[in-house]
Write a protein that holds these residues in place. Structure first.
Motif, PDB file in Angstrom:
ATOM      1  N   GLU A   1      -1.678   0.688  -9.291  1.00 20.09           N
ATOM      2  CA  GLU A   1      -2.792  -0.023  -8.650  1.00 20.09           C
ATOM      3  C   GLU A   1      -2.847  -1.498  -9.049  1.00 20.09           C
ATOM      4  O   GLU A   1      -3.152  -2.355  -8.224  1.00 20.09           O
TER       5      GLU A   1
ATOM      6  N   CYS B   1       2.471   1.836  -3.416  1.00 22.20           N
ATOM      7  CA  CYS B   1       1.494   2.392  -4.356  1.00 22.20           C
ATOM      8  C   CYS B   1       1.260   3.873  -4.068  1.00 22.20           C
ATOM      9  O   CYS B   1       1.243   4.697  -4.989  1.00 22.20           O
ATOM     10  N   ARG B   2       1.092   4.210  -2.823  1.00 21.99           N
ATOM     11  CA  ARG B   2       0.860   5.602  -2.434  1.00 21.99           C
ATOM     12  C   ARG B   2       2.023   6.499  -2.867  1.00 21.99           C
ATOM     13  O   ARG B   2       1.824   7.654  -3.259  1.00 21.99           O
TER      14      ARG B   2
ATOM     15  N   GLU C   1       0.822  -1.209   0.000  1.00 19.27           N
ATOM     16  CA  GLU C   1       0.000   0.000   0.000  1.00 19.27           C
ATOM     17  C   GLU C   1       0.862   1.267   0.000  1.00 19.27           C
ATOM     18  O   GLU C   1       0.559   2.240  -0.701  1.00 19.27           O
ATOM     19  N   VAL C   2       1.932   1.263   0.767  1.00 22.34           N
ATOM     20  CA  VAL C   2       2.826   2.424   0.815  1.00 22.34           C
ATOM     21  C   VAL C   2       3.537   2.604  -0.525  1.00 22.34           C
ATOM     22  O   VAL C   2       3.654   3.729  -1.024  1.00 22.34           O
TER      23      VAL C   2
ATOM     24  N   LYS D   1      -0.205  -3.320  -7.172  1.00 25.04           N
ATOM     25  CA  LYS D   1      -0.613  -3.439  -5.768  1.00 25.04           C
ATOM     26  C   LYS D   1      -1.620  -4.564  -5.603  1.00 25.04           C
ATOM     27  O   LYS D   1      -1.500  -5.382  -4.681  1.00 25.04           O
TER      28      LYS D   1
END
Length: 70
Positions: free
Chosen positions: A51, A44-45, A41-42, A54
């Motif tokens: 996405e 991707c952020r 998640e990090v 991820k």
């Protein structure tokens, strides 16, 4: 923001080492799963992965957790 290919390769290498870590899976499957999902998640952020990547990584983390808890 452009992510350096070396940064992406390094981060994915870290993630994959944790994914295949047998000791982590056998001793703390829940901790391993949390670390894998949070890291994905990090990444991707921060724009290191997209996405789609991820989603694939989260599916792998879920599969590893399932296999570890059976």
């Amino acid at each position: 923001m452009t992510i350096d290919a070396d940064v992406k390769a390094n981060e994915l290498g870290i993630w994959n080492k944790l994914l295949i870590g047998d000791a982590a899976a056998q001793n703390r499957a829940d901790h391993q799963h949390g670390a894998l999902t949070t890291h994905a998640e990090v990444l991707c952020r921060l724009g290191v992965i997209d996405e789609g990547e991820k989603t694939e990584m989260l599916e792998l983390a879920d599969a590893r957790y399932s296999a570890s808890t059976e």
